[in-house]
Design a protein around this motif. Structure first.
Motif, mmCIF file in Angstrom:
data_model
loop_
_atom_site.group_PDB
_atom_site.id
_atom_site.type_symbol
_atom_site.label_atom_id
_atom_site.label_comp_id
_atom_site.label_asym_id
_atom_site.label_seq_id
_atom_site.Cartn_x
_atom_site.Cartn_y
_atom_site.Cartn_z
ATOM 1 N N VAL A 69 9.605 2.918 3.907
ATOM 2 C CA VAL A 69 8.992 1.592 3.820
ATOM 3 C C VAL A 69 8.848 1.017 5.225
ATOM 4 C CG1 VAL A 69 11.235 0.463 3.419
ATOM 5 C CG2 VAL A 69 9.131 -0.692 2.712
ATOM 6 N N GLU A 70 7.738 0.330 5.433
ATOM 7 C CA GLU A 70 7.473 -0.352 6.708
ATOM 8 C C GLU A 70 6.783 -1.672 6.371
ATOM 9 O OE1 GLU A 70 5.142 0.392 10.959
ATOM 10 O OE2 GLU A 70 4.925 1.852 9.354
ATOM 11 N N ILE A 71 7.190 -2.738 7.061
ATOM 12 C CA ILE A 71 6.592 -4.050 6.819
ATOM 13 C C ILE A 71 6.165 -4.685 8.141
ATOM 14 C CG2 ILE A 71 6.953 -6.382 5.878
ATOM 15 C CD1 ILE A 71 9.067 -5.201 4.002
ATOM 16 N N GLU A 72 4.917 -5.137 8.183
ATOM 17 C CA GLU A 72 4.422 -5.926 9.307
ATOM 18 C C GLU A 72 4.172 -7.341 8.795
ATOM 19 O OE1 GLU A 72 0.821 -3.843 10.464
ATOM 20 O OE2 GLU A 72 -0.384 -5.092 9.129
ATOM 21 N N PHE A 73 4.165 -8.297 9.741
ATOM 22 C CA PHE A 73 3.988 -9.684 9.282
ATOM 23 C C PHE A 73 3.326 -10.552 10.329
ATOM 24 C CE2 PHE A 73 8.139 -9.740 11.333
ATOM 25 C CZ PHE A 73 8.139 -10.934 12.028
ATOM 26 N N ILE A 98 0.838 -1.194 0.000
ATOM 27 C CA ILE A 98 0.000 0.000 0.000
ATOM 28 C C ILE A 98 0.876 1.248 0.000
ATOM 29 C CG2 ILE A 98 -1.771 1.240 1.314
ATOM 30 C CD1 ILE A 98 -2.143 -1.630 2.738
ATOM 31 N N GLN A 99 0.536 2.211 -0.857
ATOM 32 C CA GLN A 99 1.222 3.505 -0.804
ATOM 33 C C GLN A 99 0.528 4.368 0.238
ATOM 34 O OE1 GLN A 99 2.615 5.419 -4.390
ATOM 35 N NE2 GLN A 99 1.978 7.417 -3.610
ATOM 36 N N VAL A 100 1.324 4.992 1.099
ATOM 37 C CA VAL A 100 0.802 5.837 2.169
ATOM 38 C C VAL A 100 1.410 7.231 2.062
ATOM 39 C CG1 VAL A 100 0.375 3.899 3.741
ATOM 40 C CG2 VAL A 100 2.594 5.058 3.792
ATOM 41 N N ALA A 101 0.771 8.197 2.692
ATOM 42 C CA ALA A 101 1.241 9.581 2.645
ATOM 43 C C ALA A 101 2.502 9.789 3.469
ATOM 44 C CB ALA A 101 0.140 10.524 3.123
ATOM 45 N N GLY A 102 2.672 9.019 4.529
ATOM 46 C CA GLY A 102 3.836 9.182 5.379
ATOM 47 C C GLY A 102 3.970 8.029 6.345
ATOM 48 N N LEU A 103 5.193 7.864 6.856
ATOM 49 C CA LEU A 103 5.500 6.832 7.847
ATOM 50 C C LEU A 103 6.248 7.469 9.012
ATOM 51 C CD1 LEU A 103 6.631 3.990 5.421
ATOM 52 C CD2 LEU A 103 4.586 3.978 6.866
ATOM 53 N N PRO A 104 6.232 6.842 10.190
ATOM 54 C CA PRO A 104 6.949 7.393 11.336
ATOM 55 C C PRO A 104 8.429 7.630 11.031
ATOM 56 C CG PRO A 104 5.527 5.598 12.041
ATOM 57 C CD PRO A 104 5.517 5.609 10.538
#
Length: 124
Positions: free
Chosen positions: A116-120, A105-111
């Motif tokens: 890039v951020e990945i959860e699993f 997913i493209q998001v407007a911003g991350l912390p």
């Protein structure tokens, strides 16, 4: 039974959450950014961030007694899908025989200005 997973070889949580939780035989991991756990810093280069994310995932898997082949689902958040091909090259190199289901997913911003951020979720 629920067990909290915490390792110093992955970045500490930057909010009120755990790095990961094991419940029954399932490991639920919070989103991992490209933060170097030794320095607390994040490189500005997308490829280096993506590689560090995967190394942070590796550290959490190792601490919990899981391996990449145990991952059944990932969700990837990116600030620019133009980096999708680069991400796929790095991400794919960590999975040998079994590739998990995945959303990207493209998001407007991350912390912390992450790219890039990945959860699993992993399961034995």
């Amino acid at each position: 039974m629920k067990k909290t997973i915490m390792t110093n070889t992955a970045p500490a949580a930057i909010g009120p959450y755990s790095q990961a939780i094991v419940s029954a035989l399932r490991l639920y991991a919070s989103g991992q950014l490209g933060i170097n756990p030794q320095t607390g810093e994040m490189n500005d280069d997308f490829a280096l961030q993506a590689k560090q994310v995967m190394e942070n995932i590796s550290a959490i898997l190792n601490e919990a007694g899981y391996v990449f082949e145990d991952i059944v689902k990932t969700t990837i958040f990116m600030t620019d899908l133009a980096n999708f091909t680069c991400l796929n090259e790095i991400y794919g190199s960590y999975f040998k025989s079994s590739k998990p289901a995945r959303s990207c997913i493209q998001v407007a911003g991350l912390p912390k200005g992450g790219k890039v951020e990945i959860e699993f979720i992993a399961e034995k």
